[in-house]
Each structure stands twice: as structure tokens, then as C-alpha cells.
Design an enzyme around this catalytic site. Structure first.
Site, PDB file in Angstrom:
ATOM      1  N   ARG A  42       0.843  -1.192   0.000  1.00  0.00           N
ATOM      2  CA  ARG A  42       0.000   0.000   0.000  1.00  0.00           C
ATOM      3  C   ARG A  42       0.880   1.245   0.000  1.00  0.00           C
ATOM      4  O   ARG A  42       1.934   1.276   0.629  1.00  0.00           O
ATOM      5  CB  ARG A  42      -0.924   0.020   1.232  1.00  0.00           C
ATOM      6  CG  ARG A  42      -2.096  -0.959   1.146  1.00  0.00           C
ATOM      7  CD  ARG A  42      -3.106  -0.517   0.088  1.00  0.00           C
ATOM      8  NE  ARG A  42      -4.294  -1.354   0.036  1.00  0.00           N
ATOM      9  CZ  ARG A  42      -4.471  -2.384  -0.775  1.00  0.00           C
ATOM     10  NH1 ARG A  42      -3.488  -2.727  -1.601  1.00  0.00           N
ATOM     11  NH2 ARG A  42      -5.600  -3.066  -0.778  1.00  0.00           N
ATOM     12  N   HIS A  88      -0.546   0.424  -9.932  1.00  0.00           N
ATOM     13  CA  HIS A  88      -1.270  -0.502  -9.044  1.00  0.00           C
ATOM     14  C   HIS A  88      -1.790  -1.720  -9.811  1.00  0.00           C
ATOM     15  O   HIS A  88      -2.972  -2.061  -9.764  1.00  0.00           O
ATOM     16  CB  HIS A  88      -2.423   0.225  -8.347  1.00  0.00           C
ATOM     17  CG  HIS A  88      -2.850  -0.440  -7.071  1.00  0.00           C
ATOM     18  ND1 HIS A  88      -3.397   0.258  -6.016  1.00  0.00           N
ATOM     19  CD2 HIS A  88      -2.820  -1.747  -6.663  1.00  0.00           C
ATOM     20  CE1 HIS A  88      -3.690  -0.580  -5.031  1.00  0.00           C
ATOM     21  NE2 HIS A  88      -3.337  -1.801  -5.401  1.00  0.00           N
TER      22      HIS A  88
END
EC number: 1.1.1.79
Length: 312
Positions: free
Chosen positions: A227, A275
Site C-alpha cells: 500500500r 497498481h
């Protein structure tokens, strides 16, 4: 058996059809605002509060490996889901192989000095460089869950010294295990490539900061696959500018999409992807969900349940 489905971007019709094929005795429907009809299971990603609130569900499946977003919403809206209802995350479902591909290819990219050769190419310089040895290229994984284990497994084949750091001791073959804050310094001191696969919890936000980076060997590398909030981006950039870090590969960011004004875009030793390191593969996700629901219905033990207190 009634199943409700919600995902803001997935093709709901495809999922409904595929789930009903995998679970012939189930009726699956896409949840829409105003649907308060009973359901046994819910499959969700970023669900509205009203979708789950007040329902007597047997279980909720989050359509991804990360559960930080839904846990944050549950903390803000405790009425959204009774604490007794089990919450499941997708366990691997093809993500492990994707993480293996990503991590191994990037470690090898740095090990073979392709980043340095690209920089030389940009200067039109023909200059063979000294090779690195595997012995000096220790890889350390922080976050030793299912995906961390998969990444370690893929790197073993290349002969790199491997270590992991986590809350509990691991007994992975060929991997040195470190536990807790008291062993973090020893873990970092010999880690040439740091791979982050930590869950997003209150304890891990901002963990990759100047204090942590200073404990790595000079010329280390950081690969963030977890993250964006784990990384203090200003500290990372400072470590790159000082030479403490030789490079960073980032798949996740504190703000996504990454703002155009971010200096990460322009830093010569930062590589990035949007991502995509490990995405949900529908067929494999449906296989896991249908298998787990079948086990739950039979009262059999299952894996993948989220510990809400721990945050993963």
C-alpha cells in the site's frame, strides 16, 4: 441460497452468470440501491453502507486481497456489518503468481544492473559494469502472509539469500525469519532489496520512513507492492537523493492516481506501475468463493477469514 454482488467497475452480469454456474443451487443478483431483500452471502468491493447494514448474512467476501478500505468503513459505520458475521478476503486467486512474476523480474532487473545500463544508454555510453554477486544481494520481505510466502518461493530458485520480517516466527525453507520491532534492525542491516507486502494497519502506516531506510545498507533498493501509505514518500526521495537508496520500484501510492506534480514521476531512480502488480482474476476468484461457500455450507473449516482486530 441467495447471494448479492456489488462492484463499482466489474461486469456484474458476467459475475452473476459465472457464480450461478459454479453454485447451481444459488440465486445471484447484482445489488442495487433499495434492494433490501434477504441474502445469505455478499460479494463486495467498496460497498455502500446500506448494502450490508441490518442483514443477517452468513459471510461477506471482499473481492480483493486488501481489506483496509472496508475495515476503515466498518470502523466509521459499525452498524454496517455485525461483528459476528465473518469477513473473507480473496486468498491468492492468481495474485500469488502475479506477485511472483513482478517481484522476481524486478529483483533480477536490479541484480543484473539493467537500471544502470539504461542510464548509460541515455548518455550513449558503452561501459561494461562489475557484476553483483548473489551473496551480496540479500532480499528481505516485510509482510510474511500468503503473498509474501509466494514471493519468497519464487526467489529461492535464483539463489538469493532470503529473509522475512513479520509478527510471528515463520519456518519457510531457506528463509531466515525475524520477528517484531526488537529484531527489525538486524533484519534491515543485511537487506539489499526490501520488498514490502505488509497489510495496511494502524501499526504499518508510514513504516517505510527515514528511520527504517537509514538501517538498510548503502545502495539498497525498495520494492513496494503493498500500500502507498506504508511509504513516507518525502523520506524515500531523500534517501534516493543521498545515495542511501540506489533505486525504488513502486506499484502503489498514498494518492492514486499519482498527481502529476509528484516528484516521483521525474526522479531518475524511481520506476513505477499503476497498481497492477496483482489484480483480481475473475475465474480464479469465483473458484475460491464457490469452494469456500460450499465448505461453509457443509460446516467444514475454511481459510481466508479476516481478523478484524489485526486488520488483515
Amino acid at each position: 441460497m441467495e447471494i448479492i454482488f456489488y462492484h463499482p467497475t466489474f461486469n456484474a452480469a458476467w459475475w452473476v452468470n459465472a457464480l450461478e454456474k459454479a453454485l447451481p443451487h444459488a440465486r445471484v443478483r447484482e445489488w442495487k440501491v433499495g434492494d433490501n431483500n434477504p441474502a445469505d452471502y455478499a460479494l463486495v468491493w467498496q460497498p455502500p453502507v446500506e448494502m450490508l447494514a441490518g442483514r443477517r448474512l452468513k459471510a461477506v467476501f471482499v473481492l480483493g486481497a486488501g481489506v483496509d478500505a472496508i475495515l476503515s468503513k466498518l470502523n466509521a459505520h459499525p452498524e454496517m456489518l455485525d461483528a459476528s458475521i465473518p469477513l473473507f478476503r480473496l486468498e491468492d486467486t492468481g495474485m500469488g503468481l502475479q506477485m511472483q512474476e513482478y517481484a522476481a523480474s524486478q529483483v533480477l532487473h536490479w541484480f543484473r544492473r539493467f537500471d544502470d545500463y539504461q542510464a548509460l544508454k541515455n548518455q550513449a555510453l558503452w561501459k561494461p559494469l562489475p557484476e553483483y554477486t548473489r551473496e551480496e544481494f540479500s532480499v528481505g520481505i516485510i509482510g510474511a502472509g500468503v503473498l509474501g510466502a509466494k514471493v519468497a518461493e519464487s526467489l529461492q530458485a535464483w539463489g538469493f539469500p532470503l529473509r522475512c520480517w513479520s509478527r510471528s516466527r515463520k519456518s519457510w525453507p531457506g528463509v531466515e525469519s525475524y520477528v517484531g520491532r526488537e529484531e527489525l534492525r538486524a533484519f534491515l542491516n543485511q537487506t539489499r532489496v526490501l520488498i514490502n507486502l505488509l497489510p495496511n494497519t494502524a501499526q504499518t502506516v508510514g513504516i517505510i520512513n527515514s528511520e527504517l531506510l537509514d538501517q538498510l545498507p548503502d545502495g539498497a533498493y525498495v520494492l513496494n507492492l503493498a500500500r502507498g501509505v506504508h511509504v513516507q514518500e518525502a523520506d524515500l526521495l531523500a534517501a534516493l537523493d543521498s545515495g542511501k537508496l540506489k533505486g525504488a520500484m513502486l506499484d502503489v501510492f498514498s494518492q492514486e492516481p499519482l498527481p502529476q506534480e509528484s516528484p516521483l514521476w521525474r526522479h531518475p531512480r524511481v520506476a513505477m506501475t499503476p497498481h497492477i502488480a496483482a489484480v483480481t482474476r475473475p475465474a480464479e476468484a469465483i473458484d475460491y468463493i464457490s469452494r469456500t461457500i460450499t465448505q461453509l455450507e457443509k460446516g467444514e473449516p475454511v481459510t481466508g477469514q479476516v481478523d478484524r482486530a489485526r486488520g488483515y
